[in-house]
Design a protein around this motif. Structure first.
Motif, PDB file in Angstrom:
ATOM      1  N   VAL A  97       0.831  -1.211   0.000  1.00  0.00           N
ATOM      2  CA  VAL A  97       0.000   0.000   0.000  1.00  0.00           C
ATOM      3  C   VAL A  97       0.862   1.256   0.000  1.00  0.00           C
ATOM      4  O   VAL A  97       0.455   2.291  -0.537  1.00  0.00           O
ATOM      5  N   SER A 122      -6.022   1.739   6.171  1.00  0.00           N
ATOM      6  CA  SER A 122      -5.822   0.397   5.611  1.00  0.00           C
ATOM      7  C   SER A 122      -5.098  -0.515   6.587  1.00  0.00           C
ATOM      8  O   SER A 122      -5.451  -1.688   6.737  1.00  0.00           O
ATOM      9  N   TYR A 161      -6.473  -3.944   8.458  1.00  0.00           N
ATOM     10  CA  TYR A 161      -5.756  -5.220   8.329  1.00  0.00           C
ATOM     11  C   TYR A 161      -5.418  -5.800   9.702  1.00  0.00           C
ATOM     12  O   TYR A 161      -5.504  -7.020   9.911  1.00  0.00           O
ATOM     13  N   ALA A 164     -12.244  -3.827   7.407  1.00  0.00           N
ATOM     14  CA  ALA A 164     -11.200  -3.674   6.391  1.00  0.00           C
ATOM     15  C   ALA A 164     -11.801  -3.221   5.075  1.00  0.00           C
ATOM     16  O   ALA A 164     -11.230  -2.371   4.374  1.00  0.00           O
ATOM     17  N   GLY A 186     -10.910   0.421   3.588  1.00  0.00           N
ATOM     18  CA  GLY A 186     -10.280   0.425   2.273  1.00  0.00           C
ATOM     19  C   GLY A 186     -11.065   1.242   1.270  1.00  0.00           C
ATOM     20  O   GLY A 186     -10.507   1.982   0.463  1.00  0.00           O
ATOM     21  N   ARG A 201     -10.574   4.927   1.996  1.00  0.00           N
ATOM     22  CA  ARG A 201      -9.262   5.387   1.557  1.00  0.00           C
ATOM     23  C   ARG A 201      -9.261   5.599   0.054  1.00  0.00           C
ATOM     24  O   ARG A 201      -8.640   6.523  -0.459  1.00  0.00           O
TER      25      ARG A 201
END
Length: 284
Positions: free
Chosen positions: A168, A203, A207, A277, A281, A284
């Motif tokens: 990432v 992110s 995770y 997640a 995500g 983002r």
């Protein structure tokens, strides 16, 4: 033909997607588990290490809602107190792994070249080496105990987080604002600490939530094998190991109660973690 909207009339904005009912149930359950762990001294009917041999392997009764183990210790009290260790230890484990993994992953993505190659080779070697065997080797050198287990598993989880962070961070590093800060003369470490890593936080946190269930299960496994928490701890994995002998005598509760607690919390964290997640995500 579309009708004109009268002046002063506000159109409804896009509706936020409803949270799946399974995520709501799992989140509520985890909230109750955390609350029960925090209020264990108030909720537990007995001390977790209170021994009463006259009540050995008693089934569910009014005095012992979840029964007792071979030593007559109340299982409900032990599970409530054990939730503290079983939830706090994975959190510390992931904190250690995140510090190491995010640092290595960001360094590899930012510097590139031989630094990226070196970090990638180290993480590849760690992946090729069985994680549990690596942890057992560290415990064999430094001794058993929860502290050693947390540190060993933190080192084992760090390569996974490093690889994810690198992937990432490479995408984030290619954005134009990074080049703008470099043109302004800002140093690389300052850009990484002030802008790059904070922009990866969503992110990475998502995770880590996914990894929490795996971390909890790994620590419970080590305690079950005798490498993690030691008696008289009420850690859930250790409780399963101690209650295993009672199965031969027909008493299932000493192993079933903590085992169910581990399974339920891991499944709940996986459900919430995957949803979190995905949401982080997407934002983002």
């Amino acid at each position: 033909m579309t009708a004109a909207v009268p002046a002063g009339v506000l159109l409804p904005g896009p509706r936020r997607p409803r949270r799946p009912w399974g995520v709501s149930v799992a989140g509520t359950f985890l909230g109750l588990v955390v609350l029960a762990a925090a209020l264990a001294p108030l909720l537990a009917p007995y001390a977790p290490d209170a021994v009463d041999l006259s009540s050995s392997l008693v089934g569910t009764t009014g005095a012992h809602p979840l029964g007792t183990d071979a030593s007559g210790q109340d299982l409900l009290s032990r599970v409530l107190y054990g939730a503290r260790t079983s939830l706090l230890a994975p959190l510390l484990l992931l904190l250690l792994a995140a510090v190491l993994g995010v640092t290595l992953g960001t360094l590899a993505a930012w510097r590139g070249g031989w630094t990226d190659a070196l970090v990638s080779r180290i993480t590849d070697v760690m992946y090729a080496f069985p994680g549990l065997l690596f942890v057992v080797l560290i415990i064999a050198v430094f001794g058993t105990g929860m502290t050693t287990s947390v540190v060993a598993l933190g080192l084992a989880f760090a390569p996974t987080i490093a690889k994810y962070t690198r992937s990432v961070a490479l995408a984030e590093r290619s954005k134009s604002y990074i080049d703008a800060y470099r043109v302004q003369g800002m140093s690389g470490p300052r850009i990484c600490v002030s802008y790059l890593v904070p922009n990866l936080a969503r992110s990475i946190v998502g995770y880590l939530v996914v990894l929490f269930g795996e971390a909890l299960m790994s620590l419970a496994t080590l305690s079950y094998l005798g490498f993690g928490a030691q008696p008289p701890s009420s850690d859930w994995g250790l409780m399963v190991q101690e209650g295993q002998a009672a199965i031969v005598q027909g008493a299932l509760l000493p192993a079933l109660v903590p085992g169910t607690a581990v399974a339920a919390v891991v499944v709940a964290f996986n459900v919430v973690g995957v949803w979190a997640a995905d949401r982080l995500g997407a934002r983002r």
